[in-house]
Design a protein around this motif. Structure first.
Motif, PDB file in Angstrom:
ATOM      1  N   THR A 125       0.995  -0.910   0.127  1.00  0.00           N
ATOM      2  CA  THR A 125      -0.087  -0.053  -0.060  1.00  0.00           C
ATOM      3  C   THR A 125       1.067   1.251  -0.198  1.00  0.00           C
ATOM      4  O   THR A 125       2.100   1.252   0.359  1.00  0.00           O
ATOM      5  CB  THR A 125      -0.925  -0.226   1.377  1.00  0.00           C
ATOM      6  N   TRP A 126       0.470   2.202  -0.368  1.00  0.00           N
ATOM      7  CA  TRP A 126       1.298   3.949  -0.535  1.00  0.00           C
ATOM      8  C   TRP A 126       0.070   4.684  -0.388  1.00  0.00           C
ATOM      9  O   TRP A 126      -0.964   4.605  -0.551  1.00  0.00           O
ATOM     10  CB  TRP A 126       2.028   3.715  -1.463  1.00  0.00           C
ATOM     11  N   SER A 127       0.677   5.663   0.030  1.00  0.00           N
ATOM     12  CA  SER A 127      -0.079   7.144   0.001  1.00  0.00           C
ATOM     13  C   SER A 127       0.719   8.365  -0.109  1.00  0.00           C
ATOM     14  O   SER A 127       2.037   8.213  -0.275  1.00  0.00           O
ATOM     15  CB  SER A 127      -0.871   7.081   1.570  1.00  0.00           C
ATOM     16  N   MET A 128       0.426   9.333  -0.190  1.00  0.00           N
ATOM     17  CA  MET A 128       0.873  10.642   0.020  1.00  0.00           C
ATOM     18  C   MET A 128       0.725  11.595   0.987  1.00  0.00           C
ATOM     19  O   MET A 128      -0.445  12.194   1.237  1.00  0.00           O
ATOM     20  CB  MET A 128       0.638  11.381  -1.499  1.00  0.00           C
ATOM     21  N   PHE A 129       1.724  11.862   1.798  1.00  0.00           N
ATOM     22  CA  PHE A 129       1.870  12.839   2.661  1.00  0.00           C
ATOM     23  C   PHE A 129       2.867  13.702   2.664  1.00  0.00           C
ATOM     24  O   PHE A 129       4.176  13.035   2.615  1.00  0.00           O
ATOM     25  CB  PHE A 129       1.461  12.200   4.100  1.00  0.00           C
ATOM     26  N   SER A 130       3.075  14.922   2.900  1.00  0.00           N
ATOM     27  CA  SER A 130       4.161  15.592   3.405  1.00  0.00           C
ATOM     28  C   SER A 130       4.822  15.119   4.424  1.00  0.00           C
ATOM     29  O   SER A 130       4.147  14.820   5.432  1.00  0.00           O
ATOM     30  CB  SER A 130       3.893  17.067   3.504  1.00  0.00           C
ATOM     31  N   PHE A 131       6.118  14.989   4.356  1.00  0.00           N
ATOM     32  CA  PHE A 131       6.863  14.497   5.814  1.00  0.00           C
ATOM     33  C   PHE A 131       6.437  15.336   6.872  1.00  0.00           C
ATOM     34  O   PHE A 131       6.270  14.828   7.840  1.00  0.00           O
ATOM     35  CB  PHE A 131       8.322  14.773   5.530  1.00  0.00           C
ATOM     36  N   LEU A 132       6.047  16.624   6.799  1.00  0.00           N
ATOM     37  CA  LEU A 132       5.760  17.599   7.892  1.00  0.00           C
ATOM     38  C   LEU A 132       4.070  17.129   8.373  1.00  0.00           C
ATOM     39  O   LEU A 132       3.971  17.557   9.443  1.00  0.00           O
ATOM     40  CB  LEU A 132       5.564  18.868   7.105  1.00  0.00           C
ATOM     41  N   ASP A 133       3.510  16.534   7.717  1.00  0.00           N
ATOM     42  CA  ASP A 133       2.079  16.155   8.116  1.00  0.00           C
ATOM     43  C   ASP A 133       1.983  14.645   8.524  1.00  0.00           C
ATOM     44  O   ASP A 133       1.012  14.267   8.703  1.00  0.00           O
ATOM     45  CB  ASP A 133       1.179  16.271   6.803  1.00  0.00           C
ATOM     46  N   MET A 134       2.769  13.728   8.266  1.00  0.00           N
ATOM     47  CA  MET A 134       2.735  12.453   8.293  1.00  0.00           C
ATOM     48  C   MET A 134       2.152  11.806   9.552  1.00  0.00           C
ATOM     49  O   MET A 134       2.597  11.898  10.610  1.00  0.00           O
ATOM     50  CB  MET A 134       4.308  11.401   8.011  1.00  0.00           C
ATOM     51  N   PRO A 135       0.947  11.211   9.491  1.00  0.00           N
ATOM     52  CA  PRO A 135       0.241  10.554  10.712  1.00  0.00           C
ATOM     53  C   PRO A 135       0.858   9.240  10.826  1.00  0.00           C
ATOM     54  O   PRO A 135       1.347   8.540   9.967  1.00  0.00           O
ATOM     55  CB  PRO A 135      -1.218  10.214  10.138  1.00  0.00           C
ATOM     56  N   GLU A 136       1.010   9.076  12.275  1.00  0.00           N
ATOM     57  CA  GLU A 136       1.569   7.746  12.720  1.00  0.00           C
ATOM     58  C   GLU A 136       1.051   6.561  12.044  1.00  0.00           C
ATOM     59  O   GLU A 136       1.369   5.524  11.685  1.00  0.00           O
ATOM     60  CB  GLU A 136       1.747   7.704  14.450  1.00  0.00           C
ATOM     61  N   GLU A 137      -0.424   6.569  12.108  1.00  0.00           N
ATOM     62  CA  GLU A 137      -0.981   5.436  11.546  1.00  0.00           C
ATOM     63  C   GLU A 137      -0.766   5.126  10.236  1.00  0.00           C
ATOM     64  O   GLU A 137      -0.875   4.171   9.744  1.00  0.00           O
ATOM     65  CB  GLU A 137      -2.585   5.622  11.838  1.00  0.00           C
ATOM     66  N   GLU A 138      -0.652   6.184   9.472  1.00  0.00           N
ATOM     67  CA  GLU A 138      -0.513   5.845   7.969  1.00  0.00           C
ATOM     68  C   GLU A 138       0.929   5.636   7.542  1.00  0.00           C
ATOM     69  O   GLU A 138       1.251   4.476   6.753  1.00  0.00           O
ATOM     70  CB  GLU A 138      -0.364   7.408   7.326  1.00  0.00           C
ATOM     71  N   TYR A 139       1.863   5.962   8.532  1.00  0.00           N
ATOM     72  CA  TYR A 139       3.506   5.375   8.755  1.00  0.00           C
ATOM     73  C   TYR A 139       3.363   3.761   9.004  1.00  0.00           C
ATOM     74  O   TYR A 139       3.886   3.088   8.248  1.00  0.00           O
ATOM     75  CB  TYR A 139       4.269   6.072   9.549  1.00  0.00           C
ATOM     76  N   ASP A 140       2.525   3.520  10.065  1.00  0.00           N
ATOM     77  CA  ASP A 140       2.439   2.217  10.275  1.00  0.00           C
ATOM     78  C   ASP A 140       1.817   1.428   9.205  1.00  0.00           C
ATOM     79  O   ASP A 140       2.278   0.411   9.301  1.00  0.00           O
ATOM     80  CB  ASP A 140       1.401   2.118  11.812  1.00  0.00           C
ATOM     81  N   LYS A 141       0.669   1.778   8.839  1.00  0.00           N
ATOM     82  CA  LYS A 141       0.286   0.989   7.706  1.00  0.00           C
ATOM     83  C   LYS A 141       0.967   0.590   6.526  1.00  0.00           C
ATOM     84  O   LYS A 141       0.838  -0.455   6.238  1.00  0.00           O
ATOM     85  CB  LYS A 141      -1.024   1.845   7.001  1.00  0.00           C
ATOM     86  N   VAL A 142       2.097   1.665   6.314  1.00  0.00           N
ATOM     87  CA  VAL A 142       2.585   1.445   4.957  1.00  0.00           C
ATOM     88  C   VAL A 142       3.679   0.328   5.400  1.00  0.00           C
ATOM     89  O   VAL A 142       4.088  -0.562   4.760  1.00  0.00           O
ATOM     90  CB  VAL A 142       3.285   2.630   4.303  1.00  0.00           C
ATOM     91  N   MET A 143       4.483   0.763   6.678  1.00  0.00           N
ATOM     92  CA  MET A 143       5.574  -0.351   7.002  1.00  0.00           C
ATOM     93  C   MET A 143       4.917  -1.732   7.371  1.00  0.00           C
ATOM     94  O   MET A 143       5.547  -2.661   6.947  1.00  0.00           O
ATOM     95  CB  MET A 143       5.984   0.501   8.438  1.00  0.00           C
ATOM     96  N   ASN A 144       3.808  -1.818   7.823  1.00  0.00           N
ATOM     97  CA  ASN A 144       3.356  -3.212   8.249  1.00  0.00           C
ATOM     98  C   ASN A 144       2.765  -3.867   7.220  1.00  0.00           C
ATOM     99  O   ASN A 144       3.165  -5.174   6.976  1.00  0.00           O
ATOM    100  CB  ASN A 144       2.072  -2.928   9.283  1.00  0.00           C
ATOM    101  N   THR A 145       2.495  -3.283   6.069  1.00  0.00           N
ATOM    102  CA  THR A 145       1.817  -3.992   4.778  1.00  0.00           C
ATOM    103  C   THR A 145       3.155  -4.225   3.967  1.00  0.00           C
ATOM    104  O   THR A 145       3.557  -5.450   3.581  1.00  0.00           O
ATOM    105  CB  THR A 145       1.083  -3.009   4.233  1.00  0.00           C
ATOM    106  N   ASP A 146       3.892  -3.302   3.599  1.00  0.00           N
ATOM    107  CA  ASP A 146       4.969  -3.373   2.700  1.00  0.00           C
ATOM    108  C   ASP A 146       6.373  -3.968   3.232  1.00  0.00           C
ATOM    109  O   ASP A 146       7.238  -4.455   2.299  1.00  0.00           O
ATOM    110  CB  ASP A 146       5.575  -1.886   2.129  1.00  0.00           C
ATOM    111  N   LEU A 147       6.686  -3.892   4.334  1.00  0.00           N
ATOM    112  CA  LEU A 147       7.831  -4.416   4.989  1.00  0.00           C
ATOM    113  C   LEU A 147       7.810  -5.727   5.933  1.00  0.00           C
ATOM    114  O   LEU A 147       8.207  -6.615   5.606  1.00  0.00           O
ATOM    115  CB  LEU A 147       8.624  -3.393   5.612  1.00  0.00           C
ATOM    116  N   LYS A 148       7.034  -5.168   6.903  1.00  0.00           N
ATOM    117  CA  LYS A 148       6.592  -6.423   7.798  1.00  0.00           C
ATOM    118  C   LYS A 148       5.801  -7.582   6.987  1.00  0.00           C
ATOM    119  O   LYS A 148       6.236  -8.713   7.176  1.00  0.00           O
ATOM    120  CB  LYS A 148       5.894  -6.021   8.877  1.00  0.00           C
ATOM    121  N   GLY A 149       4.820  -7.146   6.149  1.00  0.00           N
ATOM    122  CA  GLY A 149       4.235  -8.365   5.513  1.00  0.00           C
ATOM    123  C   GLY A 149       4.991  -9.075   4.645  1.00  0.00           C
ATOM    124  O   GLY A 149       4.705 -10.183   4.652  1.00  0.00           O
ATOM    125  N   GLU A 150       5.723  -8.579   4.038  1.00  0.00           N
ATOM    126  CA  GLU A 150       6.788  -9.208   3.048  1.00  0.00           C
ATOM    127  C   GLU A 150       7.549 -10.061   3.836  1.00  0.00           C
ATOM    128  O   GLU A 150       7.906 -11.241   3.609  1.00  0.00           O
ATOM    129  CB  GLU A 150       7.423  -8.115   1.980  1.00  0.00           C
TER     130      GLU A 150
END
Length: 315
Positions: A125-150
């Motif tokens: 999964t992926w999404s677009m957020f400015s680094f200045l705005d990045m929500p923790e839940e969005e960071y976790d969703k991408v990391m958990n799917t794309d890295l941890k999931g693999e």
């Protein structure tokens, strides 16, 4: 002793060795079709996008494929589409962010088809957020799917392969984003860059451990693809950042190579699942259309007609 051996090699022996190198080998038909028939693969995220195209190529070669994805609607639809084309494909509900799901999916594949020969860890999964705005839940969703999931679907598949003495193939999925090659002039994907950038290193680390079992581990890094995910994620970003972001994307996207059909990437993924990859270990293959390059835009040459300025003509 070594010199004595070298002296014994006659020109005829060397010539025969050379001929043997091209005669005592598998045919391309064996490598890409015959040897694949009857194998069993799991493709995460196989109900749409790149994963769907990978399932298509694997099942075309006679591989029995488990589509591992979350959405039952999409999963059942994909399963039916492939079965209507006489492909041996079955969907199984899987959330790769849950380690228990990863292991249960491998168990399902074993119970259904007997073993696991191939894993394509593709769900992302992926999404677009400015680094200045990045929500923790969005960071976790991408990391958990794309890295941890693999990572954990690969662990589950590898345990099955080792237990059953299967010399299998594991193919991870990175992205041109590992080079921070996003839309030219726009960033806003730092979490995705981090996840996809880690996967090639993970590939090398796992490949070093699993090579002893005859399990080949590699990675494919796709570039831009016109897919369902690309279209839906762009529209979500517009909600936060407005029409100006979309306008900038449209204006700048021309400098970013994009394939109109994910099959162009799926073919490379398929190849990494075959015997073609037997001597390719721990590598990441970029299939990005040259996303990291700055392409020359004009045909400069002073010797070739039709170029700029072209050959000088005699007056």
């Amino acid at each position: 002793m070594e010199k004595d051996k070298q002296k014994q090699l006659t020109p005829d022996m060397i010539s025969n060795m050379t001929l043997g190198n091209v005669t005592n080998i598998q045919s391309l038909n064996d490598i890409f079709i015959n040897n694949m028939a009857g194998k069993v693969a799991i493709v995460t995220g196989g109900a749409s996008g790149l994963g769907y195209n990978v399932v298509n190529r694997l099942s075309e070669a006679g591989v029995k494929v488990v589509i591992a994805s979350r959405s039952e609607t999409k999963g059942r639809k994909a399963e039916n589409e492939f079965r209507n084309r006489s492909r041996e494909v079955i969907w199984h509900q899987t959330d790769v962010t849950k380690v228990a799901d990863c292991f249960e999916t491998v168990d399902f594949a074993e119970k259904t088809y007997g073993q696991v020969d191939i894993l394509v860890a593709n769900a992302a999964t992926w999404s677009m957020f400015s680094f200045l705005d990045m929500p923790e839940e969005e960071y976790d969703k991408v990391m958990n799917t794309d890295l941890k999931g693999e990572y954990f679907i690969a662990q589950a598949a590898a345990r099955s392969m080792v237990r059953n003495k299967i010399k299998g193939k594991i193919v991870f999925t990175s992205s041109a984003a590992r080079h921070s090659s996003d839309v030219n002039g726009i960033g806003m994907m730092s979490h995705y860059n981090a996840a996809k950038g880690a996967i090639p290193s993970m590939t090398m680390g796992i490949a070093k451990e699993l090579r002893q079992y005859g399990i080949i581990v590699n990675c494919v890094a796709p570039g831009g693809m016109l897919s369902e995910g690309a279209l839906s994620n762009t529209s979500k970003a517009a909600v936060y950042y407005g029409k100006e972001l979309i306008d900038d994307q449209m204006a700048l996207a021309g400098d970013t190579p994009m394939t109109l059909n994910p099959d162009e990437v799926a073919i490379a993924v398929f190849a990494m699942c075959t015997d073609m990859a037997n001597f390719i270990v721990g590598e990441t293959v970029d299939v990005t259309g040259g996303a990291t390059l700055s392409f020359q835009k004009k045909p400069w040459s002073f010797t070739v007609p039709g170029c700029i300025p072209g050959p000088k003509t005699e007056s």
